[in-house]
Design a protein around this motif. Structure first.
Motif, PDB file in Angstrom:
ATOM      1  N   ARG A  77      25.897 -25.188 108.960  1.00  0.00           N
ATOM      2  CA  ARG A  77      27.346 -25.005 109.012  1.00  0.00           C
ATOM      3  C   ARG A  77      28.003 -25.230 107.651  1.00  0.00           C
ATOM      4  N   GLY A  78      27.223 -25.708 106.683  1.00  0.00           N
ATOM      5  CA  GLY A  78      27.768 -25.922 105.336  1.00  0.00           C
ATOM      6  C   GLY A  78      28.397 -27.278 105.122  1.00  0.00           C
ATOM      7  N   GLU A  79      28.093 -28.252 105.940  1.00  0.00           N
ATOM      8  CA  GLU A  79      28.674 -29.596 105.783  1.00  0.00           C
ATOM      9  C   GLU A  79      27.586 -30.651 105.963  1.00  0.00           C
ATOM     10  N   GLY A  80      26.733 -30.826 104.980  1.00  0.00           N
ATOM     11  CA  GLY A  80      25.604 -31.739 105.097  1.00  0.00           C
ATOM     12  C   GLY A  80      25.788 -33.084 104.432  1.00  0.00           C
ATOM     13  N   GLY A  81      26.877 -33.294 103.709  1.00  0.00           N
ATOM     14  CA  GLY A  81      27.055 -34.503 102.912  1.00  0.00           C
ATOM     15  C   GLY A  81      27.188 -35.796 103.686  1.00  0.00           C
ATOM     16  N   GLU A  82      27.880 -35.789 104.817  1.00  0.00           N
ATOM     17  CA  GLU A  82      28.127 -37.044 105.527  1.00  0.00           C
ATOM     18  C   GLU A  82      26.877 -37.610 106.188  1.00  0.00           C
ATOM     19  N   ASN A  83      25.895 -36.762 106.468  1.00  0.00           N
ATOM     20  CA  ASN A  83      24.673 -37.243 107.106  1.00  0.00           C
ATOM     21  C   ASN A  83      23.730 -37.916 106.125  1.00  0.00           C
ATOM     22  N   VAL A  84      23.945 -37.704 104.839  1.00  0.00           N
ATOM     23  CA  VAL A  84      23.125 -38.372 103.834  1.00  0.00           C
ATOM     24  C   VAL A  84      23.351 -39.879 103.909  1.00  0.00           C
ATOM     25  N   ALA A  85      24.571 -40.311 104.184  1.00  0.00           N
ATOM     26  CA  ALA A  85      24.860 -41.739 104.322  1.00  0.00           C
ATOM     27  C   ALA A  85      24.113 -42.327 105.510  1.00  0.00           C
ATOM     28  N   ARG A  86      24.039 -41.610 106.610  1.00  0.00           N
ATOM     29  CA  ARG A  86      23.284 -42.085 107.769  1.00  0.00           C
ATOM     30  C   ARG A  86      21.824 -42.279 107.413  1.00  0.00           C
ATOM     31  N   LEU A  87      21.282 -41.332 106.675  1.00  0.00           N
ATOM     32  CA  LEU A  87      19.890 -41.423 106.248  1.00  0.00           C
ATOM     33  C   LEU A  87      19.687 -42.643 105.345  1.00  0.00           C
ATOM     34  N   GLY A  88      20.616 -42.876 104.438  1.00  0.00           N
ATOM     35  CA  GLY A  88      20.537 -44.036 103.545  1.00  0.00           C
ATOM     36  C   GLY A  88      20.580 -45.349 104.296  1.00  0.00           C
ATOM     37  N   TRP A  89      21.472 -45.459 105.299  1.00  0.00           N
ATOM     38  CA  TRP A  89      21.557 -46.686 106.088  1.00  0.00           C
ATOM     39  C   TRP A  89      20.288 -46.914 106.898  1.00  0.00           C
ATOM     40  N   ALA A  90      19.724 -45.876 107.467  1.00  0.00           N
ATOM     41  CA  ALA A  90      18.486 -46.021 108.228  1.00  0.00           C
ATOM     42  C   ALA A  90      17.341 -46.463 107.325  1.00  0.00           C
ATOM     43  N   ALA A 109      13.580 -43.702 114.375  1.00  0.00           N
ATOM     44  CA  ALA A 109      14.350 -42.774 115.204  1.00  0.00           C
ATOM     45  C   ALA A 109      15.649 -42.382 114.488  1.00  0.00           C
ATOM     46  N   GLY A 110      16.276 -43.343 113.831  1.00  0.00           N
ATOM     47  CA  GLY A 110      17.501 -43.057 113.079  1.00  0.00           C
ATOM     48  C   GLY A 110      17.274 -42.088 111.939  1.00  0.00           C
ATOM     49  N   ILE A 111      16.140 -42.243 111.249  1.00  0.00           N
ATOM     50  CA  ILE A 111      15.816 -41.316 110.160  1.00  0.00           C
ATOM     51  C   ILE A 111      15.584 -39.908 110.706  1.00  0.00           C
ATOM     52  N   ILE A 112      14.881 -39.822 111.836  1.00  0.00           N
ATOM     53  CA  ILE A 112      14.629 -38.512 112.447  1.00  0.00           C
ATOM     54  C   ILE A 112      15.942 -37.862 112.875  1.00  0.00           C
ATOM     55  N   ILE A 113      16.807 -38.648 113.513  1.00  0.00           N
ATOM     56  CA  ILE A 113      18.098 -38.113 113.968  1.00  0.00           C
ATOM     57  C   ILE A 113      18.955 -37.689 112.778  1.00  0.00           C
ATOM     58  N   ALA A 114      18.975 -38.526 111.713  1.00  0.00           N
ATOM     59  CA  ALA A 114      19.759 -38.171 110.519  1.00  0.00           C
ATOM     60  C   ALA A 114      19.231 -36.881 109.900  1.00  0.00           C
ATOM     61  N   GLY A 115      17.903 -36.723 109.867  1.00  0.00           N
ATOM     62  CA  GLY A 115      17.329 -35.483 109.334  1.00  0.00           C
ATOM     63  C   GLY A 115      17.706 -34.274 110.165  1.00  0.00           C
ATOM     64  N   ALA A 116      17.665 -34.426 111.497  1.00  0.00           N
ATOM     65  CA  ALA A 116      18.047 -33.316 112.374  1.00  0.00           C
ATOM     66  C   ALA A 116      19.526 -32.964 112.199  1.00  0.00           C
ATOM     67  N   LEU A 117      20.370 -33.978 112.101  1.00  0.00           N
ATOM     68  CA  LEU A 117      21.798 -33.720 111.896  1.00  0.00           C
ATOM     69  C   LEU A 117      22.050 -33.050 110.547  1.00  0.00           C
ATOM     70  N   MET A 118      21.274 -33.438 109.530  1.00  0.00           N
ATOM     71  CA  MET A 118      21.418 -32.794 108.224  1.00  0.00           C
ATOM     72  C   MET A 118      21.042 -31.319 108.306  1.00  0.00           C
ATOM     73  N   VAL A 171      21.184 -29.352 110.992  1.00  0.00           N
ATOM     74  CA  VAL A 171      22.209 -28.626 111.742  1.00  0.00           C
ATOM     75  C   VAL A 171      23.473 -28.469 110.901  1.00  0.00           C
ATOM     76  N   ALA A 172      23.863 -29.540 110.203  1.00  0.00           N
ATOM     77  CA  ALA A 172      25.079 -29.483 109.394  1.00  0.00           C
ATOM     78  C   ALA A 172      24.905 -28.546 108.204  1.00  0.00           C
ATOM     79  N   ASN A 173      23.688 -28.434 107.691  1.00  0.00           N
ATOM     80  CA  ASN A 173      23.446 -27.532 106.569  1.00  0.00           C
ATOM     81  C   ASN A 173      23.680 -26.085 106.977  1.00  0.00           C
TER      82      ASN A 173
END
Length: 118
Positions: free
Chosen positions: A86-99, A71-80, A82-84
């Protein structure tokens, strides 16, 4: 109290303690007090009637942990995504890595515990 009295008291205490503990001299000549025998409890065993229940509980916990990681990987992907937009996708990569790290730890838990215990 003079120095001689202190030295004699220390020698008497050392004699008293060493009479009750086995002493082993190491290579440098210093004496170290060691227990006579370290008990070995043997292989770990579950109490009678509990083994199967504990294994079931642990398998449920592992399944739940993996489900949360997925679920965390799915949420991190969705946030990436949405953030893409808006042009700010970098911080969600860390969430994906932790998951994904969580998936690796949960999947390897049996090997990790076996390695640490041996």
């Amino acid at each position: 109290m003079d120095v001689t009295t202190v030295v004699l008291a220390a020698q008497e205490a050392t004699t008293h303690v060493s009479a009750h503990l086995p002493v082993l001299a190491d290579a440098s000549g210093h004496a170290a007090a060691l227990p006579v025998e370290i008990p070995d409890p043997g292989d770990p065993q579950a109490p009678p009637g509990v083994g199967g229940k504990i294994e079931t509980l642990l398998s449920w916990l592992k399944w739940g942990g993996l489900a949360l990681c997925i679920a965390g990987i799915i949420i991190a992907g969705a946030l990436m995504a949405v953030a893409n937009r808006r042009g700010e996708g970098g911080e969600n990569v860390a969430r994906l890595g932790w998951a994904m790290g969580g998936v690796a730890v949960i999947s390897a838990v049996l090997s990790l515990v076996t390695f640490i215990a041996s």
